[in-house]
Design an enzyme around this catalytic site. Structure first.
Site, PDB file in Angstrom:
ATOM      1  N   ASP A   1     -10.176  -5.598  -3.471  1.00  0.00           N
ATOM      2  CA  ASP A   1      -9.545  -4.559  -2.761  1.00  0.00           C
ATOM      3  C   ASP A   1     -10.257  -3.451  -3.036  1.00  0.00           C
ATOM      4  OD1 ASP A   1      -8.137  -2.491  -1.688  1.00  0.00           O
ATOM      5  OD2 ASP A   1      -6.310  -3.364  -2.254  1.00  0.00           O
TER       6      ASP A   1
ATOM      7  N   SER B   1       0.724  -1.008  -0.070  1.00  0.00           N
ATOM      8  CA  SER B   1      -0.050   0.050   0.297  1.00  0.00           C
ATOM      9  C   SER B   1       0.914   1.233   0.164  1.00  0.00           C
ATOM     10  CB  SER B   1      -1.011  -0.062   1.303  1.00  0.00           C
ATOM     11  OG  SER B   1      -2.206   0.928   1.130  1.00  0.00           O
TER      12      SER B   1
ATOM     13  N   HIS C   1      -7.141  -5.999   0.869  1.00  0.00           N
ATOM     14  CA  HIS C   1      -6.095  -5.274   1.118  1.00  0.00           C
ATOM     15  C   HIS C   1      -5.343  -5.546   2.314  1.00  0.00           C
ATOM     16  CE1 HIS C   1      -3.881  -1.365  -0.129  1.00  0.00           C
ATOM     17  NE2 HIS C   1      -4.077  -1.041   1.107  1.00  0.00           N
TER      18      HIS C   1
END
Length: 274
Positions: free
Chosen positions: A216, A139, A252
């Site tokens: 995600d 991320s 995620h």
């Protein structure tokens, strides 16, 4: 700044063999053989512990003989106004840039810390080989891994990312962070955006692995990640190969990371062992 380090068993085994051999010949023990090192950059709200405790990476790192270094995601306890006001800016959200705006510019130099200060500290105190180092992240940390590799040609031989923020100048997370840390001049933001940086990359060949979950929400609904923009920008760049794998049904979370972390470690080991 706090960081975590994992050393594979090969370090201790090498040291033991060297000491035993020296004792049998009455010679001084030789210096420990160094091992490849991977720097892991975590995402928003994380600390140095998230990857070490949740990713399930240590078994493969042990087998492959690779050291892992996991820094924190920001300075902490700086007593700056607004530091604790939101989860995506300030504490736990350093974005791996060098802040130029007050009050952040005094402490928030995560790029320099990640690429200079921390490696110098690690190389001075642990048996790692700086000629065989890679970088990866998740991320915000995936963004960090990409820009660190692209801004330092040749320093990181291998790079990969899980669900990276690939185009921060064009997403809400990036705009918030960059305006706060770097100011309102958006032309200066491009120096910290992987999709912008890759277009002018002229360094040694990079083989980049990116995994992205299809479920995600930050990608599917919020458009925060934009990996396809990065792939498109890299397509015309000589020496940059990007493998983007969409993983069906994954989100995620660290369940996603732990499912594919072995692939990433193998990816790095293959390149670092060449």
């Amino acid at each position: 700044m706090v960081f975590s380090v994992f050393l594979p068993p090969q370090v201790a085994a090498t040291a033991t063999k060297a000491t035993t051999a020296a004792a049998s010949t009455c010679a001084s023990p030789s210096a420990a053989v160094t091992v490849p090192v991977l720097y892991w950059l975590s995402g928003l709200t994380c600390t140095d512990q998230n990857f070490i405790t949740k990713a399930g990476a240590l078994r493969s790192a042990s087998r492959l003989g690779v050291a892992l270094v996991c820094p924190d995601t920001s300075p902490r306890g700086c007593a700056l106004q607004g530091e604790e006001d939101s989860w995506d800016f300030g504490t736990g959200a350093g974005f791996y840039v060098n802040a130029t705006e007050a009050p952040w510019k005094q402490h928030y130099h995560m790029y320099d810390y990640t690429t200079q200060e921390l490696p110098s500290l690690i190389e001075s105190n642990f048996p790692v080989n700086p000629a065989k180092q890679g970088i990866f992240g998740h991320s915000m940390g995936g963004h960090g891994a990409l820009i660190c590799a692209l801004k330092n040609p040749g320093k990181y031989k291998s790079v990969s990312a899980f669900a990276p923020i690939c185009h921060p100048t064009q997403c809400a997370w990036g705009k918030k962070a960059f305006s706060g840390y770097l100011g309102e001049d958006q032309s200066s933001w491009k120096a910290w955006d992987a999709t912008e940086l890759v277009q002018s990359y002229t360094g040694p060949a990079l083989d980049i692995l990116i995994d992205q979950g299809t479920e995600d929400g930050f990608h599917k609904k919020d458009n925060q990640l934009q990996p396809d923009a990065f792939v498109a920008a890299a397509e015309s760049v000589d020496g940059v190969n990007v493998t983007l794998r969409y993983q069906e049904g994954y989100d995620h979370s660290y369940y996603f990371i732990s499912s594919f972390v072995d692939d990433h470690l193998e990816h790095h080991f293959r390149i670092l062992s060449a």
